[in-house]
Motif scaffolding. Sequence first.
Motif, PDB file in Angstrom:
ATOM      1  N   ILE A  34      78.144  53.289  51.814  1.00 32.66           N
ATOM      2  CA  ILE A  34      77.153  54.221  52.358  1.00 32.66           C
ATOM      3  C   ILE A  34      77.859  55.243  53.238  1.00 32.66           C
ATOM      4  CG2 ILE A  34      75.172  54.452  53.913  1.00 32.66           C
ATOM      5  CD1 ILE A  34      74.238  51.722  52.921  1.00 32.66           C
ATOM      6  N   SER A  35      77.516  56.517  53.039  1.00 29.02           N
ATOM      7  CA  SER A  35      78.124  57.579  53.853  1.00 29.02           C
ATOM      8  C   SER A  35      77.143  58.729  54.003  1.00 29.02           C
ATOM      9  CB  SER A  35      79.417  58.064  53.203  1.00 29.02           C
ATOM     10  OG  SER A  35      79.152  58.636  51.947  1.00 29.02           O
ATOM     11  N   ASN A  36      77.514  59.673  54.851  1.00 23.66           N
ATOM     12  CA  ASN A  36      76.754  60.905  55.043  1.00 23.66           C
ATOM     13  C   ASN A  36      75.310  60.624  55.466  1.00 23.66           C
ATOM     14  OD1 ASN A  36      76.666  63.675  55.157  1.00 23.66           O
ATOM     15  ND2 ASN A  36      76.018  63.905  53.040  1.00 23.66           N
ATOM     16  N   VAL A  37      75.147  59.726  56.440  1.00 22.69           N
ATOM     17  CA  VAL A  37      73.818  59.355  56.940  1.00 22.69           C
ATOM     18  C   VAL A  37      73.203  60.538  57.677  1.00 22.69           C
ATOM     19  CG1 VAL A  37      72.571  57.834  58.528  1.00 22.69           C
ATOM     20  CG2 VAL A  37      74.425  56.914  57.110  1.00 22.69           C
ATOM     21  N   LYS A  38      71.980  60.844  57.357  1.00 20.76           N
ATOM     22  CA  LYS A  38      71.197  61.883  58.038  1.00 20.76           C
ATOM     23  C   LYS A  38      69.936  61.226  58.586  1.00 20.76           C
ATOM     24  CE  LYS A  38      73.786  65.216  56.387  1.00 20.76           C
ATOM     25  NZ  LYS A  38      75.055  65.294  57.057  1.00 20.76           N
ATOM     26  N   MET A  39      69.437  61.760  59.649  1.00 18.34           N
ATOM     27  CA  MET A  39      68.177  61.254  60.176  1.00 18.34           C
ATOM     28  C   MET A  39      67.351  62.421  60.666  1.00 18.34           C
ATOM     29  SD  MET A  39      69.115  59.577  63.845  1.00 18.34           S
ATOM     30  CE  MET A  39      67.405  59.592  64.300  1.00 18.34           C
ATOM     31  N   GLY A  40      66.069  62.177  60.798  1.00 12.46           N
ATOM     32  CA  GLY A  40      65.174  63.218  61.245  1.00 12.46           C
ATOM     33  C   GLY A  40      63.862  62.624  61.691  1.00 12.46           C
ATOM     34  N   LYS A  41      62.834  63.429  61.631  1.00 12.60           N
ATOM     35  CA  LYS A  41      61.503  62.995  62.042  1.00 12.60           C
ATOM     36  C   LYS A  41      60.496  63.669  61.119  1.00 12.60           C
ATOM     37  CE  LYS A  41      61.882  66.625  65.457  1.00 12.60           C
ATOM     38  NZ  LYS A  41      62.164  66.944  66.819  1.00 12.60           N
ATOM     39  N   TYR A  42      59.286  63.155  61.143  1.00 12.83           N
ATOM     40  CA  TYR A  42      58.255  63.833  60.372  1.00 12.83           C
ATOM     41  C   TYR A  42      56.946  63.819  61.145  1.00 12.83           C
ATOM     42  CZ  TYR A  42      56.313  59.353  58.770  1.00 12.83           C
ATOM     43  OH  TYR A  42      55.746  58.105  58.722  1.00 12.83           O
ATOM     44  N   PHE A  43      56.101  64.770  60.806  1.00 14.87           N
ATOM     45  CA  PHE A  43      54.789  64.929  61.425  1.00 14.87           C
ATOM     46  C   PHE A  43      53.752  64.974  60.316  1.00 14.87           C
ATOM     47  CE2 PHE A  43      57.943  66.964  64.068  1.00 14.87           C
ATOM     48  CZ  PHE A  43      57.641  66.501  65.332  1.00 14.87           C
ATOM     49  N   ASP A  44      52.671  64.227  60.471  1.00 14.74           N
ATOM     50  CA  ASP A  44      51.529  64.276  59.557  1.00 14.74           C
ATOM     51  C   ASP A  44      50.350  64.882  60.292  1.00 14.74           C
ATOM     52  OD1 ASP A  44      52.887  62.983  57.512  1.00 14.74           O
ATOM     53  OD2 ASP A  44      52.094  61.019  57.993  1.00 14.74           O
ATOM     54  N   PHE A  45      49.649  65.777  59.638  1.00 14.69           N
ATOM     55  CA  PHE A  45      48.426  66.330  60.221  1.00 14.69           C
ATOM     56  C   PHE A  45      47.552  66.923  59.128  1.00 14.69           C
ATOM     57  CE2 PHE A  45      51.942  69.301  60.844  1.00 14.69           C
ATOM     58  CZ  PHE A  45      51.477  70.480  60.279  1.00 14.69           C
ATOM     59  N   ASP A  46      46.307  67.155  59.476  1.00 12.20           N
ATOM     60  CA  ASP A  46      45.340  67.774  58.567  1.00 12.20           C
ATOM     61  C   ASP A  46      45.233  69.258  58.897  1.00 12.20           C
ATOM     62  OD1 ASP A  46      44.804  65.261  57.524  1.00 12.20           O
ATOM     63  OD2 ASP A  46      43.016  64.962  58.741  1.00 12.20           O
ATOM     64  N   VAL A  47      45.085  70.063  57.865  1.00  8.96           N
ATOM     65  CA  VAL A  47      44.898  71.498  58.031  1.00  8.96           C
ATOM     66  C   VAL A  47      43.637  71.902  57.284  1.00  8.96           C
ATOM     67  CG1 VAL A  47      45.832  73.798  57.581  1.00  8.96           C
ATOM     68  CG2 VAL A  47      47.385  71.934  58.189  1.00  8.96           C
ATOM     69  N   GLU A  48      42.728  72.546  57.983  1.00  8.21           N
ATOM     70  CA  GLU A  48      41.556  73.107  57.318  1.00  8.21           C
ATOM     71  C   GLU A  48      41.957  74.455  56.752  1.00  8.21           C
ATOM     72  OE1 GLU A  48      37.668  73.144  59.022  1.00  8.21           O
ATOM     73  OE2 GLU A  48      38.106  71.346  60.199  1.00  8.21           O
ATOM     74  N   ALA A  49      41.983  74.553  55.441  1.00  6.19           N
ATOM     75  CA  ALA A  49      42.380  75.783  54.770  1.00  6.19           C
ATOM     76  C   ALA A  49      41.656  75.859  53.433  1.00  6.19           C
ATOM     77  CB  ALA A  49      43.896  75.794  54.555  1.00  6.19           C
ATOM     78  N   ILE A  50      41.550  77.068  52.903  1.00  5.91           N
ATOM     79  CA  ILE A  50      40.842  77.235  51.631  1.00  5.91           C
ATOM     80  C   ILE A  50      41.771  77.098  50.432  1.00  5.91           C
ATOM     81  CG2 ILE A  50      38.985  78.619  52.601  1.00  5.91           C
ATOM     82  CD1 ILE A  50      40.429  81.110  51.554  1.00  5.91           C
ATOM     83  N   SER A  51      43.090  77.143  50.676  1.00  5.73           N
ATOM     84  CA  SER A  51      44.031  77.019  49.565  1.00  5.73           C
ATOM     85  C   SER A  51      45.290  76.293  50.028  1.00  5.73           C
ATOM     86  CB  SER A  51      44.420  78.404  49.031  1.00  5.73           C
ATOM     87  OG  SER A  51      45.186  79.100  49.998  1.00  5.73           O
ATOM     88  N   GLU A  52      46.073  75.814  49.060  1.00  5.67           N
ATOM     89  CA  GLU A  52      47.345  75.172  49.379  1.00  5.67           C
ATOM     90  C   GLU A  52      48.283  76.153  50.080  1.00  5.67           C
ATOM     91  OE1 GLU A  52      49.064  73.497  45.861  1.00  5.67           O
ATOM     92  OE2 GLU A  52      47.516  71.940  45.702  1.00  5.67           O
ATOM     93  N   GLU A  53      48.285  77.382  49.613  1.00  7.46           N
ATOM     94  CA  GLU A  53      49.160  78.399  50.204  1.00  7.46           C
ATOM     95  C   GLU A  53      48.841  78.622  51.674  1.00  7.46           C
ATOM     96  OE1 GLU A  53      47.422  78.872  47.320  1.00  7.46           O
ATOM     97  OE2 GLU A  53      49.096  78.658  45.931  1.00  7.46           O
TER      98      GLU A  53
END
Length: 83
Positions: A34-53
């Motif tokens: 195993i090499s080149n370990v990367k780490m990060g974070k993530y955020f989940d939330f809801d967005v009220e929008a009329i389209s994916e864009e």
Amino acid sequence: MFKVRVFVSYKESVLNPQAEVIEGAIHRLGYQTISNVKMGKYFDFDVEAISEEEAVEVASKVSDQLLANINMESYHIELMEAK
């Protein structure tokens, strides 16, 4: 409404000492392949929008302004589902 996940991680050019420590611990456990370990974070939330864009645009603006330090971090956005 759209469920959004924003993944934030350090840019390739930025040293991530925590990931280096984790990689060292992995090697001490015997996982030499195993090499080149990367780490990060993530955020989940809801967005009220009329389209994916529109949902992605809103999530991008929030990420630029608050969730990611754009000098050191990059992010990518995934739409998980529409409600």
